[in-house]
Enzyme design. Sequence first.
Site, PDB file in Angstrom:
ATOM      1  N   ARG A 184       3.191  -3.864  -3.162  1.00  0.00           N
ATOM      2  CA  ARG A 184       4.209  -4.891  -2.549  1.00  0.00           C
ATOM      3  C   ARG A 184       4.976  -4.307  -1.358  1.00  0.00           C
ATOM      4  O   ARG A 184       5.238  -4.860  -0.600  1.00  0.00           O
ATOM      5  CB  ARG A 184       5.140  -5.310  -3.551  1.00  0.00           C
ATOM      6  CG  ARG A 184       6.298  -6.116  -3.106  1.00  0.00           C
ATOM      7  CD  ARG A 184       7.431  -6.416  -3.977  1.00  0.00           C
ATOM      8  NE  ARG A 184       8.289  -7.819  -3.610  1.00  0.00           N
ATOM      9  CZ  ARG A 184       9.193  -7.555  -2.596  1.00  0.00           C
ATOM     10  NH1 ARG A 184       9.511  -6.540  -2.080  1.00  0.00           N
ATOM     11  NH2 ARG A 184       9.856  -8.666  -2.164  1.00  0.00           N
ATOM     12  N   CYS A 185       4.992  -2.771  -1.406  1.00  0.00           N
ATOM     13  CA  CYS A 185       5.694  -1.992  -0.271  1.00  0.00           C
ATOM     14  C   CYS A 185       4.865  -2.019   0.814  1.00  0.00           C
ATOM     15  O   CYS A 185       5.368  -1.764   1.917  1.00  0.00           O
ATOM     16  CB  CYS A 185       5.796  -0.642  -0.963  1.00  0.00           C
ATOM     17  SG  CYS A 185       7.294  -0.153  -2.044  1.00  0.00           S
ATOM     18  N   MET A 186       3.528  -2.043   0.709  1.00  0.00           N
ATOM     19  CA  MET A 186       2.705  -2.046   1.775  1.00  0.00           C
ATOM     20  C   MET A 186       2.375  -3.217   2.489  1.00  0.00           C
ATOM     21  O   MET A 186       1.425  -3.519   3.252  1.00  0.00           O
ATOM     22  CB  MET A 186       1.123  -1.275   1.310  1.00  0.00           C
ATOM     23  CG  MET A 186       1.536   0.023   0.844  1.00  0.00           C
ATOM     24  SD  MET A 186      -0.266   0.701   0.789  1.00  0.00           S
ATOM     25  CE  MET A 186      -1.135  -0.330  -0.702  1.00  0.00           C
TER      26      MET A 186
ATOM     27  N   ASN B 286       5.357  -1.551  -9.006  1.00  0.00           N
ATOM     28  CA  ASN B 286       5.423  -2.404  -7.575  1.00  0.00           C
ATOM     29  C   ASN B 286       3.989  -3.052  -7.382  1.00  0.00           C
ATOM     30  O   ASN B 286       3.035  -2.582  -6.659  1.00  0.00           O
ATOM     31  CB  ASN B 286       5.487  -1.036  -6.611  1.00  0.00           C
ATOM     32  CG  ASN B 286       5.882  -1.735  -5.279  1.00  0.00           C
ATOM     33  OD1 ASN B 286       4.902  -1.539  -4.117  1.00  0.00           O
ATOM     34  ND2 ASN B 286       6.872  -2.019  -4.824  1.00  0.00           N
TER      35      ASN B 286
END
Length: 410
Positions: free
Chosen positions: A399-401, A354
Amino acid sequence: MTQTHPIHVFSEIGKLKKVMLHRPGKEIENLMPDYLERLLFDDIPFLEDAQKEHDAFAQALRNEGVEVLYLENLAAESLTNQEIREQFIDEYIGEANVRGRATKKAIRELLLNIKDNKELIEKTMAGIQKSELPEIPSSEKGLTDLVESNYPFAIDPMPNLYFTRDPFATIGNGVSLNHMFSETRNRETLYGKYIFTHHPEYGGKVPMVYEREETTRIEGGDELVLSKDVLAVGISQRTDAASIEKLLVNIFKQNLGFKKVLAFEFANNRKFMHLDTVFTMVDYDKFTIHPEIEGDLRVYSVTYENQDLHIEEEKGDLADLLAKNLGVEKVELIRCGGDNLVAAGREQWNDGSNTLTIAPGVVIVYNRNTITNAILESKGLKLIKINGSELVRGRGGPRCMSMPFEREDL
């Protein structure tokens, strides 16, 4: 912001100019062991250290010339008058499924008494403990109050908010305001609704390609912009095929410029909850991938002709398929953890796949995934390593954040 469009994201790797984050707040301290599953967490991060890690992440972005916006600030700036403020409070309470009339009234009064908009937004994110409300006489309690008398919250916290990638996704000049997998996270999209309806810079100025009122589910971790022509979407634990069809029809009808979508179908479980937990783009011709998905992965090519979607299953090698669709000679798939099954499983769980690409070949990663990071560096990539010992407990990486608002075109 471009001259004509406040949102401009036509790739995963173009130089990142503007990004939205959410600094973890009091919602993290409202996690309890007994209710972790309900709130989609496996563990409880230590807030003070999580905030330090997140601040370092934000500073790493600024050091690379990226303007950092915060969800809590944008949402607060969207409450531009008292009418909108009260509308937001009422909608927030309604979506929290507060059923007791006296409890609703007490919550509404508590929130209306918070005069600062940012403080109000942060309180709605943190959740409301029953102990914060005045004692309600038994005669005024609703059935829900009585049945859930031992549950400590009048309104649940939203601890997943620091994963800003999921509630909505920026696609070209548009936004997909998502209907999420769980009730816990679906409430998060309310902030996006107010930003893209009422914010002075973004309200009413961004085409919507998916609406939160839809009944089928989709999340931003399954929405990737590979190029100005090609999108990738994941059919996953959190995103279903029906949502993807709705999204794609809207994208094509809005004429955002995309010509094709690659739909990835892979294992439906928590460790592979989104496409971006197993597959991210890091350069013009390089992707990270988790080797465990490769055997069962199916890819469908979707185009739009004569007012209808045309879907065809793609056969053959994934790298060749990506190269053909991206117009490059060859694509390299960089396997998370390398060839070691144990390392691959461990580092994927800790979001080694990620990655957040902030320019072609320049990638933000967690420093803990040492094997994957060494492989990425051996391929010529520049890594900006951040500590994520507490942040990773929520099962998400760089990427999630992050939610890009503007990238340079390639």
